[in-house]
Enzyme design. Structure first.
Site, PDB file in Angstrom:
ATOM      1  N   PRO A 211       0.795  -1.227   0.000  1.00  0.00           N
ATOM      2  CA  PRO A 211       0.000   0.000   0.000  1.00  0.00           C
ATOM      3  C   PRO A 211       0.826   1.276   0.000  1.00  0.00           C
ATOM      4  CG  PRO A 211      -0.857  -1.542   1.618  1.00  0.00           C
ATOM      5  CD  PRO A 211       0.431  -2.112   1.105  1.00  0.00           C
TER       6      PRO A 211
ATOM      7  N   ARG B 213       5.181  10.961  -2.350  1.00  0.00           N
ATOM      8  CA  ARG B 213       4.831  10.821  -0.939  1.00  0.00           C
ATOM      9  C   ARG B 213       6.078  10.933  -0.060  1.00  0.00           C
ATOM     10  NH1 ARG B 213       4.071   5.244   2.025  1.00  0.00           N
ATOM     11  NH2 ARG B 213       3.414   5.988   4.063  1.00  0.00           N
TER      12      ARG B 213
ATOM     13  N   GLU C  35      11.842  -9.412   3.315  1.00  0.00           N
ATOM     14  CA  GLU C  35      11.117  -8.189   3.655  1.00  0.00           C
ATOM     15  C   GLU C  35      12.042  -7.000   3.463  1.00  0.00           C
ATOM     16  OE1 GLU C  35       9.334  -6.085   7.703  1.00  0.00           O
ATOM     17  OE2 GLU C  35       9.847  -8.210   7.749  1.00  0.00           O
TER      18      GLU C  35
ATOM     19  N   ARG D 195      11.922   5.192  13.190  1.00  0.00           N
ATOM     20  CA  ARG D 195      10.675   5.901  12.923  1.00  0.00           C
ATOM     21  C   ARG D 195       9.708   5.750  14.102  1.00  0.00           C
ATOM     22  NH1 ARG D 195       8.441   5.251   7.250  1.00  0.00           N
ATOM     23  NH2 ARG D 195       7.324   7.077   7.965  1.00  0.00           N
TER      24      ARG D 195
ATOM     25  N   TYR E 261      11.082   8.574   1.683  1.00  0.00           N
ATOM     26  CA  TYR E 261      11.050   7.499   0.693  1.00  0.00           C
ATOM     27  C   TYR E 261      11.840   7.807  -0.582  1.00  0.00           C
ATOM     28  CZ  TYR E 261       7.408   5.906   3.805  1.00  0.00           C
ATOM     29  OH  TYR E 261       6.723   5.504   4.915  1.00  0.00           O
TER      30      TYR E 261
END
Length: 147
Positions: free
Chosen positions: A10, A18, A98, A107, A23
């Site tokens: 997502p 974004r 992952e 974060r 990112y």
């Protein structure tokens, strides 16, 4: 021929727009192009898929077990709460790495826990778009029996 799936979860379709400070500025298409270039130099077939829907990601994992030798998965926020995604990873007989572009341990506290990690072969985070390359390299070495 070795075949890998890169699975984007997502909001990754908004990569480049974004929160570029987190990112990066590359679009998802630009990231995929770089990954396809990496794969081409290693004679690896690479497929990529992005969805904002948990069920579509689960379906992709189920389907790829018939043709893929491994998966690089950036599950986005689903990483932190999707037990259904974790179970789908555990149900397939191929390695899943992952990956996260941001350094999730630096974060928000809710991002510190990955419910999918125990079902994955490994986890890579914090290297921006290059986290995907590191994940693919890990899969490549797993497929060759080097790890």
């Amino acid at each position: 021929m070795t075949t890998f799936l890169v699975l984007h979860g997502p909001n990754l379709n908004l990569t480049g727009d974004r929160e570029p400070e987190i990112y990066g500025q590359l679009s998802l298409q630009a990231i995929n192009e770089r990954l396809f270039g990496w794969a081409e130099h290693r004679t690896i077939e690479l497929r990529a898929f992005q969805s904002n829907h948990e069920g579509a990601l689960i379906d992709s994992l189920h389907e790829c077990r018939a043709w893929a030798d491994g998966v690089v998965l950036n599950a986005g926020a689903l990483t932190h709460y999707s037990f259904a995604l974790r179970d789908a990873i555990a149900a397939i007989p191929i390695p899943v790495v992952e990956v996260h572009m941001s350094h999730v341990a630096n974060r928000e506290p809710f991002r510190h826990t990955s419910v999918i990690a125990p079902a994955c072969s490994g986890q890579i985070s914090g290297f921006g778009w290059f986290s995907y390359v590191l994940g693919l390299e890990a899969l490549f070495r797993l497929a060759k029996g080097e790890t």
